[in-house]
Design an enzyme around this catalytic site. Sequence first.
Site, short mmCIF file in Angstrom:
data_model
loop_
_atom_site.label_atom_id
_atom_site.label_comp_id
_atom_site.label_asym_id
_atom_site.label_seq_id
_atom_site.Cartn_x
_atom_site.Cartn_y
_atom_site.Cartn_z
N GLU A 145 -1.26 1.50 -4.77
CA GLU A 145 -1.14 0.00 -4.23
C GLU A 145 -0.87 -1.02 -5.22
O GLU A 145 -1.81 -1.31 -6.01
CB GLU A 145 -2.42 -0.09 -3.17
CG GLU A 145 -2.49 0.99 -2.26
CD GLU A 145 -3.93 1.30 -1.82
OE1 GLU A 145 -4.58 0.55 -1.56
OE2 GLU A 145 -4.30 2.62 -1.69
N HIS A 192 1.01 -1.19 -0.04
CA HIS A 192 -0.06 -0.09 -0.12
C HIS A 192 1.11 1.36 0.04
O HIS A 192 0.96 1.92 0.87
CB HIS A 192 -0.73 -0.19 1.25
CG HIS A 192 -2.02 0.91 1.35
ND1 HIS A 192 -1.85 2.25 1.14
CD2 HIS A 192 -3.61 0.74 1.53
CE1 HIS A 192 -3.06 2.80 1.18
NE2 HIS A 192 -3.79 2.06 1.80
O1 LIG Z 1 -7.06 4.15 6.86
P1 LIG Z 1 -6.70 2.86 6.21
O2 LIG Z 1 -7.25 1.65 6.85
O3 LIG Z 1 -5.06 2.64 6.09
O4 LIG Z 1 -7.03 2.60 4.64
C1 LIG Z 1 -6.60 3.83 3.68
C2 LIG Z 1 -7.25 3.63 2.25
O5 LIG Z 1 -6.74 2.37 1.89
C3 LIG Z 1 -7.06 1.89 0.82
O6 LIG Z 1 -6.47 2.86 -0.43
C4 LIG Z 1 -8.53 2.08 0.17
O7 LIG Z 1 -8.73 1.87 -0.94
C5 LIG Z 1 -9.09 3.21 1.02
O8 LIG Z 1 -10.58 2.94 0.78
C6 LIG Z 1 -8.76 3.34 2.47
O9 LIG Z 1 -9.32 4.54 2.78
#
Ligand SMILES: O=P(O)(O)OC[C@H]1O[C@H](O)[C@H](O)[C@@H](O)[C@@H]1O
EC number: 5.1.3.15
Length: 298
Positions: free
Chosen positions: A269, A166
């Site tokens: 990601e 990510h």
């Molecule tokens: O806040 P987190 O759990 O780290 O996730 C952060 C982000 O990750 C990804 O990119 C998802 O597609 C998003 O929908 C999410 O908000």
Amino acid sequence: MAAQIEHQEIGELACWRIRHRGAQLLIAEQGAQLLSYQRDDAPPLIWLSEQAEYRRGQGLRGGVPVCWPWFGALERNPEEIQAQYRGRSAPAHGLVRTLDWRLEDIRQDDDTVSIEFVFDSREQPLPDWPHAVELRLMIRLDQRLHLQLTSRNHGTHPLFISQALHSYFAVSDIHQVQVEGLHGCRYIETLEDWQARLQQGPVTFNGETDRIYLGVPSQLSIRDPRWQRRIHLLSSGSHSAVVWNPWIGKSRYLSQFAEDAWTGMLCIETANVLEDRIELPPQGAHTLGLSLWESPLD
Ligand SMILES: O=P(O)(O)OC[C@H]1O[C@H](O)[C@H](O)[C@@H](O)[C@@H]1O
């Protein structure tokens, strides 16, 4: 020239700082999370929140969290991935980003330094996920940065996983950057009922963005005119990618995220999600790879 490798406690977390041939890395043992990557005289390539909290058992905003053995919300994953979890409330992005990984090895020669972390569910059972898997994350620095996440099934039944590296990237101004390489790819617009769409041209940003791209080629790039650079991503073992920027509204609800931080970051990601999920037969292994570098804009 030998790399400088330093162990540091930052807040509650054990971290490693590595300096090698004009580049700097910071890595936390928790989650085997790469936190920052920067080359001398250049802006950071990987974004790390100025409000990042170095706490045990809690995710840290920025860097490259490892999402595994599922990506995003478990209920949005294929049935066979959901069936492997026995708990009631499943954390977003899987189970390993807030756990300690074991430092396996640090190696270096003239051109390269590498650091490897292992998480083995046979040594450290995962809550409500009773399967025998060994995960290895190798982080290698030469003129480029390379990450390789290998999952090996040590059980007697096939396993299904979705996953992502990510990566948070630092950009000069989200309004001006473009993601190149996704033209012609199908994507799922998660912000509009998960409708399927087709990407035309480069991806530009003018509002909250949260998309799952499928059939993704191995090379993508971020064109950043103000910083006069292109960040290159070369993936292997992956045919899907998530492109994310929370924009103004969602930023207010994000932990460890300054109100204006959305202007200087975006996530691409490198993933195996939805139809690109991985099946690991008994004793089978899969490696998800990502190499990163930057070049001046021509
Ligand atoms: O806040 P987190 O759990 O780290 O996730 C952060 C982000 O990750 C990804 O990119 C998802 O597609 C998003 O929908 C999410 O908000």
